[in-house]
Scaffold this motif. Structure first.
Motif, PDB file in Angstrom:
ATOM      1  N   ARG A 154      84.635  49.437 -37.312  1.00  0.00           N
ATOM      2  CA  ARG A 154      85.234  48.952 -36.049  1.00  0.00           C
ATOM      3  C   ARG A 154      86.047  47.782 -36.422  1.00  0.00           C
ATOM      4  O   ARG A 154      86.939  47.206 -35.432  1.00  0.00           O
ATOM      5  N   SER A 155      86.122  47.168 -37.511  1.00  0.00           N
ATOM      6  CA  SER A 155      87.019  46.022 -37.903  1.00  0.00           C
ATOM      7  C   SER A 155      88.268  46.471 -38.027  1.00  0.00           C
ATOM      8  O   SER A 155      89.209  45.655 -37.625  1.00  0.00           O
ATOM      9  N   ILE A 156      88.496  47.771 -38.570  1.00  0.00           N
ATOM     10  CA  ILE A 156      89.644  48.268 -38.704  1.00  0.00           C
ATOM     11  C   ILE A 156      90.563  48.649 -37.344  1.00  0.00           C
ATOM     12  O   ILE A 156      91.708  48.366 -36.943  1.00  0.00           O
ATOM     13  N   ASP A 157      89.652  49.187 -36.326  1.00  0.00           N
ATOM     14  CA  ASP A 157      90.100  49.483 -35.185  1.00  0.00           C
ATOM     15  C   ASP A 157      90.128  48.311 -34.010  1.00  0.00           C
ATOM     16  O   ASP A 157      91.049  48.470 -33.283  1.00  0.00           O
ATOM     17  N   SER A 158      89.393  47.484 -33.974  1.00  0.00           N
ATOM     18  CA  SER A 158      89.198  46.192 -33.044  1.00  0.00           C
ATOM     19  C   SER A 158      89.133  45.036 -33.566  1.00  0.00           C
ATOM     20  O   SER A 158      88.901  44.094 -32.671  1.00  0.00           O
ATOM     21  N   GLY A 159      89.253  44.846 -34.754  1.00  0.00           N
ATOM     22  CA  GLY A 159      88.930  43.322 -35.090  1.00  0.00           C
ATOM     23  C   GLY A 159      87.669  43.122 -35.692  1.00  0.00           C
ATOM     24  O   GLY A 159      86.756  43.814 -35.518  1.00  0.00           O
ATOM     25  N   PRO A 160      87.368  41.837 -36.279  1.00  0.00           N
ATOM     26  CA  PRO A 160      86.010  41.672 -37.001  1.00  0.00           C
ATOM     27  C   PRO A 160      85.110  40.720 -35.964  1.00  0.00           C
ATOM     28  O   PRO A 160      84.077  40.530 -36.567  1.00  0.00           O
ATOM     29  N   LEU A 161      85.358  40.558 -34.767  1.00  0.00           N
ATOM     30  CA  LEU A 161      84.510  39.342 -34.146  1.00  0.00           C
ATOM     31  C   LEU A 161      83.153  39.975 -33.670  1.00  0.00           C
ATOM     32  O   LEU A 161      82.124  39.290 -33.597  1.00  0.00           O
ATOM     33  N   TRP A 162      83.040  41.283 -33.788  1.00  0.00           N
ATOM     34  CA  TRP A 162      81.633  42.060 -33.322  1.00  0.00           C
ATOM     35  C   TRP A 162      80.912  41.692 -34.605  1.00  0.00           C
ATOM     36  O   TRP A 162      79.410  41.668 -34.233  1.00  0.00           O
ATOM     37  N   THR A 163      81.147  41.484 -35.508  1.00  0.00           N
ATOM     38  CA  THR A 163      80.181  41.106 -36.850  1.00  0.00           C
ATOM     39  C   THR A 163      79.504  39.785 -36.616  1.00  0.00           C
ATOM     40  O   THR A 163      78.168  39.713 -37.191  1.00  0.00           O
ATOM     41  N   VAL A 164      80.130  38.808 -35.770  1.00  0.00           N
ATOM     42  CA  VAL A 164      79.267  37.741 -35.675  1.00  0.00           C
ATOM     43  C   VAL A 164      77.708  37.726 -35.045  1.00  0.00           C
ATOM     44  O   VAL A 164      76.815  37.243 -35.538  1.00  0.00           O
ATOM     45  N   ARG A 165      77.776  38.521 -33.798  1.00  0.00           N
ATOM     46  CA  ARG A 165      76.439  38.343 -33.306  1.00  0.00           C
ATOM     47  C   ARG A 165      75.568  39.430 -33.995  1.00  0.00           C
ATOM     48  O   ARG A 165      74.301  39.353 -34.101  1.00  0.00           O
ATOM     49  N   ASN A 166      76.191  40.173 -34.935  1.00  0.00           N
ATOM     50  CA  ASN A 166      75.370  41.110 -36.023  1.00  0.00           C
ATOM     51  C   ASN A 166      74.832  40.326 -37.165  1.00  0.00           C
ATOM     52  O   ASN A 166      74.219  40.778 -38.028  1.00  0.00           O
ATOM     53  N   ARG A 167      75.429  39.164 -37.508  1.00  0.00           N
ATOM     54  CA  ARG A 167      75.284  38.430 -38.333  1.00  0.00           C
ATOM     55  C   ARG A 167      75.195  39.149 -39.849  1.00  0.00           C
ATOM     56  O   ARG A 167      74.376  39.130 -40.684  1.00  0.00           O
ATOM     57  N   VAL A 168      76.527  39.907 -40.148  1.00  0.00           N
ATOM     58  CA  VAL A 168      76.403  40.706 -41.218  1.00  0.00           C
ATOM     59  C   VAL A 168      76.633  39.955 -42.666  1.00  0.00           C
ATOM     60  O   VAL A 168      76.251  40.665 -43.604  1.00  0.00           O
ATOM     61  N   TYR A 169      77.010  38.699 -42.653  1.00  0.00           N
ATOM     62  CA  TYR A 169      77.168  38.304 -43.832  1.00  0.00           C
ATOM     63  C   TYR A 169      76.013  37.130 -43.949  1.00  0.00           C
ATOM     64  O   TYR A 169      75.678  36.222 -43.454  1.00  0.00           O
ATOM     65  N   ARG A 170      75.207  37.582 -44.949  1.00  0.00           N
ATOM     66  CA  ARG A 170      73.762  36.924 -45.361  1.00  0.00           C
ATOM     67  C   ARG A 170      72.976  36.676 -44.038  1.00  0.00           C
ATOM     68  O   ARG A 170      72.064  35.608 -44.223  1.00  0.00           O
ATOM     69  N   ASN A 171      72.974  37.446 -42.979  1.00  0.00           N
ATOM     70  CA  ASN A 171      72.231  37.191 -41.964  1.00  0.00           C
ATOM     71  C   ASN A 171      72.338  35.919 -41.420  1.00  0.00           C
ATOM     72  O   ASN A 171      71.424  35.473 -40.730  1.00  0.00           O
ATOM     73  N   SER A 172      73.744  35.276 -41.307  1.00  0.00           N
ATOM     74  CA  SER A 172      73.889  33.967 -40.845  1.00  0.00           C
ATOM     75  C   SER A 172      75.035  33.969 -39.733  1.00  0.00           C
ATOM     76  O   SER A 172      76.179  34.578 -40.142  1.00  0.00           O
ATOM     77  N   TYR A 173      74.647  33.368 -38.669  1.00  0.00           N
ATOM     78  CA  TYR A 173      75.802  33.174 -37.470  1.00  0.00           C
ATOM     79  C   TYR A 173      77.095  32.463 -38.170  1.00  0.00           C
ATOM     80  O   TYR A 173      77.914  32.753 -38.044  1.00  0.00           O
ATOM     81  N   MET A 174      76.494  31.337 -38.596  1.00  0.00           N
ATOM     82  CA  MET A 174      77.580  30.406 -39.120  1.00  0.00           C
ATOM     83  C   MET A 174      78.538  30.986 -40.466  1.00  0.00           C
ATOM     84  O   MET A 174      79.708  30.858 -40.441  1.00  0.00           O
ATOM     85  N   GLY A 175      77.786  31.575 -41.281  1.00  0.00           N
ATOM     86  CA  GLY A 175      78.435  32.457 -42.500  1.00  0.00           C
ATOM     87  C   GLY A 175      79.442  33.393 -41.921  1.00  0.00           C
ATOM     88  O   GLY A 175      80.511  33.408 -42.491  1.00  0.00           O
ATOM     89  N   THR A 176      78.895  34.153 -41.011  1.00  0.00           N
ATOM     90  CA  THR A 176      79.316  35.400 -40.475  1.00  0.00           C
ATOM     91  C   THR A 176      80.827  35.081 -39.759  1.00  0.00           C
ATOM     92  O   THR A 176      81.762  35.377 -39.727  1.00  0.00           O
ATOM     93  N   ALA A 177      80.552  33.729 -38.676  1.00  0.00           N
ATOM     94  CA  ALA A 177      81.672  33.253 -38.168  1.00  0.00           C
ATOM     95  C   ALA A 177      82.835  33.036 -39.093  1.00  0.00           C
ATOM     96  O   ALA A 177      83.950  33.063 -38.760  1.00  0.00           O
ATOM     97  N   ALA A 178      82.158  32.288 -40.078  1.00  0.00           N
ATOM     98  CA  ALA A 178      83.466  31.692 -41.095  1.00  0.00           C
ATOM     99  C   ALA A 178      84.319  32.794 -41.395  1.00  0.00           C
ATOM    100  O   ALA A 178      85.619  32.771 -41.837  1.00  0.00           O
ATOM    101  N   VAL A 179      83.537  33.807 -42.175  1.00  0.00           N
ATOM    102  CA  VAL A 179      84.380  35.129 -42.686  1.00  0.00           C
ATOM    103  C   VAL A 179      85.026  35.661 -41.672  1.00  0.00           C
ATOM    104  O   VAL A 179      86.355  36.003 -41.771  1.00  0.00           O
ATOM    105  N   ALA A 180      84.530  35.671 -40.219  1.00  0.00           N
ATOM    106  CA  ALA A 180      85.421  36.554 -39.117  1.00  0.00           C
ATOM    107  C   ALA A 180      86.456  35.710 -38.853  1.00  0.00           C
ATOM    108  O   ALA A 180      87.510  36.281 -38.711  1.00  0.00           O
ATOM    109  N   ALA A 181      86.459  34.551 -38.885  1.00  0.00           N
ATOM    110  CA  ALA A 181      87.561  33.704 -38.617  1.00  0.00           C
ATOM    111  C   ALA A 181      88.524  33.739 -39.545  1.00  0.00           C
ATOM    112  O   ALA A 181      89.733  33.843 -39.298  1.00  0.00           O
ATOM    113  N   MET A 182      88.350  33.894 -40.797  1.00  0.00           N
ATOM    114  CA  MET A 182      89.193  34.231 -42.066  1.00  0.00           C
ATOM    115  C   MET A 182      89.880  35.440 -41.824  1.00  0.00           C
ATOM    116  O   MET A 182      91.143  35.488 -41.737  1.00  0.00           O
TER     117      MET A 182
END
Length: 391
Positions: free
Chosen positions: A128-156
């Motif tokens: 999905r990140s290839i097709d439509s971008g990374p923002l979907w990952t934040v609600r799923n907390r894909v980075y260390r099960n963390s909203y803040m951590g995932t948001a930081a990576v998605a923002a990058m």
């Protein structure tokens, strides 16, 4: 040549760290003047440190000025980055370009595309990140099960996609396989600057080494995690009466320990010397991964040892393991297919000898330090030529 080599070391040592160390050694052996900048994630161990790191993940001005100072002080001709996440950030490339110094990024994983790093979610490949971008990952907390951590990576990921960082600020990329190169091109990285150079290892066995016996057991070496297909491995071995040694550590360690029996032996985390000994005495290596492995170092270790490989037919693995030549390929996530293939190969002495010879030849043809150095120098030359010609 004067080189600045930058790498962010993970808390748990992995293949990227091994590749960084091997390449650094290779460059020094050929007389290059190296300055190493190495950050270690072990220092990110307090809440304040984690917040500070997260805030700097999209773009760290501290890194920007630090890199500029280091490049100037050491009069570097070129900067080669292995991993910038999370402490350096992509600002490292802006620093080099502001000084007219070419930069190279080795694409060891998919983090420039997706916060998952693996293009995998909930046990399945997810693009999905290839097709439509990374923002979907934040609600799923894909980075260390963390909203803040995932948001930081998605923002990058989103910021540098929007800024065109990967098109304008990096002079050359190193993809480890043709498969991963195509994925990065799909995600928008410039095709004309992505060059394929595999990982390599120094030979542990000597030019006269040859496997004389097919080995006593099947072997798994790697991180004990979902993406590595550990559950598929254990499910396959519930149907088999073949000795299996599992070497490694990770979140599924307890699951592996619970499954150990007269046929499955858990060896724990092993050093390089122990792994080499296990490979010499194994019949074949099993790599049942469910994700797009970029280039597992364990595969090179197996080829160097003349060890055939049973691997999932997915991503780069289907490119690196040639069916019937250096090993066998099975459907990812299919424990039945894995069990049948392992049972068949374990009893096929002629095939094992044939594949063993081919695996060793594959190593000498593609994965030695000398072969790799020639490819690397060619990529460095292309990076120099691209200065001033970015889009």
């Amino acid at each position: 040549m004067r080189l600045l080599i930058a790498h962010n070391v993970y808390k748990q040592r992995g293949g990227e760290d091994v590749a960084f160390e091997s390449e650094t050694r290779l460059l020094r052996e050929h007389g290059h003047d190296l300055t190493l900048m190495v950050a270690n994630n072990k220092v990110v161990n307090t809440t304040l440190r984690k917040i500070k790191t997260a805030l700097g993940t999209p773009f760290s001005m501290n890194t920007y000025w630090k890199i500029r100072s280091n490049l100037r002080k050491n009069k570097a001709d070129l900067m080669h980055v292995h991993n910038f996440f999370p402490q350096y950030s992509p600002s490292i490339f802006y620093a080099a370009q502001s000084m007219g110094i070419p930069s190279i990024l080795t694409l060891h994983n998919f983090r420039t595309i997706c916060p998952t790093t693996t293009l995998m979610h909930n046990g399945k490949v997810d693009e999905r990140s290839i097709d439509s971008g990374p923002l979907w990952t934040v609600r799923n907390r894909v980075y260390r099960n963390s909203y803040m951590g995932t948001a930081a990576v998605a923002a990058m990921v989103q910021l540098h996609k929007s800024l065109g960082t990967w098109r304008h600020q990096v002079n050359a990329y190193i993809a480890l396989t043709h498969f991963s190169r195509e994925k990065f091109i799909e995600a928008g990285l410039p095709a004309d600057r992505i060059h394929v150079k595999p990982n390599f290892i120094h030979d542990r066995y000597g030019p006269d080494y040859e496997r004389k016996e097919p080995g006593e057991y099947a072997l798994f070496v790697g991180r004990l995690a979902d993406e590595k297909g550990v559950e598929d491995l254990l499910a396959a071995w519930s149907k088999l009466s073949i000795p299996l040694i599992i070497a490694g550590d990770g979140p599924l360690r307890n699951r592996v320990c619970a499954a150990s029996n007269s046929w499955i032996q858990y060896a724990g985390a092993c050093g390089a010397g122990k792994i080499a000994l296990l490979m010499r005495q194994a019949r074949f290596l099993v790599v049942p991964s469910r994700w797009y492995e970029v280039f597992p170092m364990v595969l090179l270790e197996a080829f160097s040892a003349g060890l055939p490989v049973v691997a999932s037919r997915i991503g780069s693995l289907a490119e690196l393991v040639v069916e019937g030549h250096t090993g066998r390929l099975v459907l990812p996530g299919d424990s039945g297919s894995l069990a049948r293939t392992c049972a068949d190969l374990f009893e096929s002495r002629a095939n094992l000898e044939y594949m063993s010879h081919n695996a060793r030849e594959e190593y000498f043809t593609k994965y030695t330090p000398d072969v790799n150095y020639r490819i690397l120098m060619n990529i460095y030359e292309k990076a120099f030529q691209s200065v001033g010609t970015r889009d």
